[in-house]
Motif scaffolding. Structure first.
Motif, PDB file in Angstrom:
ATOM      1  N   SER A  45       0.841  -1.189   0.000  1.00 18.13           N
ATOM      2  CA  SER A  45       0.000   0.000   0.000  1.00 18.13           C
ATOM      3  C   SER A  45       0.882   1.247   0.000  1.00 18.13           C
ATOM      4  O   SER A  45       1.806   1.365   0.810  1.00 18.13           O
ATOM      5  N   LEU A  46       0.607   2.162  -0.937  1.00 17.08           N
ATOM      6  CA  LEU A  46       1.363   3.409  -1.008  1.00 17.08           C
ATOM      7  C   LEU A  46       0.614   4.547  -0.322  1.00 17.08           C
ATOM      8  O   LEU A  46       1.179   5.282   0.484  1.00 17.08           O
ATOM      9  N   PHE A  47      -0.632   4.728  -0.704  1.00 19.31           N
ATOM     10  CA  PHE A  47      -1.434   5.827  -0.171  1.00 19.31           C
ATOM     11  C   PHE A  47      -2.887   5.395  -0.027  1.00 19.31           C
ATOM     12  O   PHE A  47      -3.364   4.564  -0.782  1.00 19.31           O
ATOM     13  N   GLY A  52      -7.800  15.749  -1.323  1.00 16.46           N
ATOM     14  CA  GLY A  52      -6.558  16.501  -1.347  1.00 16.46           C
ATOM     15  C   GLY A  52      -5.356  15.778  -1.907  1.00 16.46           C
ATOM     16  O   GLY A  52      -5.399  15.200  -2.987  1.00 16.46           O
ATOM     17  N   LYS A  53      -4.275  15.824  -1.174  1.00 11.69           N
ATOM     18  CA  LYS A  53      -2.967  15.420  -1.678  1.00 11.69           C
ATOM     19  C   LYS A  53      -2.165  14.807  -0.543  1.00 11.69           C
ATOM     20  O   LYS A  53      -2.264  15.241   0.599  1.00 11.69           O
ATOM     21  N   ALA A  61       0.424  11.711  -4.351  1.00  6.66           N
ATOM     22  CA  ALA A  61      -0.894  11.290  -4.833  1.00  6.66           C
ATOM     23  C   ALA A  61      -1.885  12.412  -4.607  1.00  6.66           C
ATOM     24  O   ALA A  61      -1.879  13.058  -3.557  1.00  6.66           O
ATOM     25  N   THR A  62      -2.715  12.635  -5.604  1.00  4.23           N
ATOM     26  CA  THR A  62      -3.753  13.664  -5.515  1.00  4.23           C
ATOM     27  C   THR A  62      -5.091  13.056  -5.886  1.00  4.23           C
ATOM     28  O   THR A  62      -5.164  12.058  -6.605  1.00  4.23           O
ATOM     29  N   ILE A  63      -6.146  13.664  -5.387  1.00  5.32           N
ATOM     30  CA  ILE A  63      -7.482  13.208  -5.743  1.00  5.32           C
ATOM     31  C   ILE A  63      -8.397  14.415  -5.886  1.00  5.32           C
ATOM     32  O   ILE A  63      -8.299  15.374  -5.102  1.00  5.32           O
ATOM     33  N   SER A  70      -7.922  10.673  -9.846  1.00  4.08           N
ATOM     34  CA  SER A  70      -6.745  10.699  -8.986  1.00  4.08           C
ATOM     35  C   SER A  70      -5.504  10.515  -9.845  1.00  4.08           C
ATOM     36  O   SER A  70      -5.564   9.876 -10.902  1.00  4.08           O
ATOM     37  N   SER A  71      -4.408  11.065  -9.383  1.00  5.38           N
ATOM     38  CA  SER A  71      -3.130  10.881 -10.065  1.00  5.38           C
ATOM     39  C   SER A  71      -2.068  10.464  -9.059  1.00  5.38           C
ATOM     40  O   SER A  71      -2.086  10.887  -7.902  1.00  5.38           O
TER      41      SER A  71
END
Lengths: 109, 116
Positions: A45-47, A52-53, A61-63, A70-71
């Motif tokens: 798991s990364l994020f 938010g970010k 990671a942003t959403i 998300s990116s």
């Protein structure tokens, strides 16, 4: 149509490049996860994001909840970043993750 | 500390055989998930436990699939009368709290099942 779509499916880049992996989803969600899977199957798991970010080392990671997008960004990419990156969401009311098909990233030296 | 472990790591079964796959979650983790990952695909949700209670089994593909976690720690996924389409990697994940997916999940290495 899959509920979670990732792009690109495959990405090859040179060491040092800035990498962006995109994830779009078509359902209401409680949270979004970014995961990394190395050859041989191990998933890390990364994020986990709900707004938010978040930043961890060279990973960002942003959403955008309104746009259902998300990116995942990798700065100063390195060959050890080569892996499959998977976007997964928790659909509203669901328990388990719904996964995208993953982005296969190769960073060449 | 120890992570999530799964056994066996590899299992070859003849069609029609029953198999049992074991997951040892991180000690004290409340939530436990099983996922199925076919070759070249993303994982798909099978079932979810909160302690010993199986709260969601909506992803189990047929009544040949059965999962249990009787004491709220170790879990077993059983597949009866295996078919070739059951060939996949079966992943187990655990999470420290009981809010299903609203927390980081820690994945085991998976069991690769091949049905001949």
């Amino acid at each position: 149509k899959n509920e979670v779509e990732q792009s690109p499916q495959n990405l090859t880049a040179q060491e040092g490049e800035f990498i962006t992996i995109n994830c779009s989803y078509s359902v209401g969600i409680s949270a979004l996860h970014w995961l990394q899977q190395h050859p041989g199957g191990g998933i890390v798991s990364l994020f986990m994001l709900s707004s938010g970010k978040k930043k961890h080392g060279r990973l960002i990671a942003t959403i955008n909840i309104q746009e259902k997008h998300s990116s995942l960004h990798i700065t100063a990419s390195h060959p050890r970043d080569s892996a499959v990156y998977i976007c997964a969401v928790i659909r509203g009311g669901a328990d388990g993750l719904t996964f995208g098909k993953g982005t296969h990233l190769i960073i060449q030296p | 500390g120890a992570g999530v472990s799964q056994s066996p790591r590899y299992k070859v079964a003849k069609r029609g055989q029953d198999v049992a796959l074991r997951c040892d979650p991180i000690s004290g983790h409340v939530s436990l998930f099983w996922y199925q990952q076919a070759l070249g695909q993303g994982p798909e949700f099978l079932t979810y436990f909160q302690n010993e209670a199986q709260l969601d089994k909506s992803g189990l593909p047929s009544d040949r699939f059965f999962a249990e976690r009787p004491e709220g720690s170790v879990s077993t996924l059983k597949i009866q009368r295996t078919q070739q389409e059951d060939s996949a990697v079966y992943l187990c994940a655990s999470s420290p709290i009981g809010l299903a997916g609203m927390n980081e999940q820690f994945f085991g290495p998976g069991t690769r099942l091949t049905v001949l």
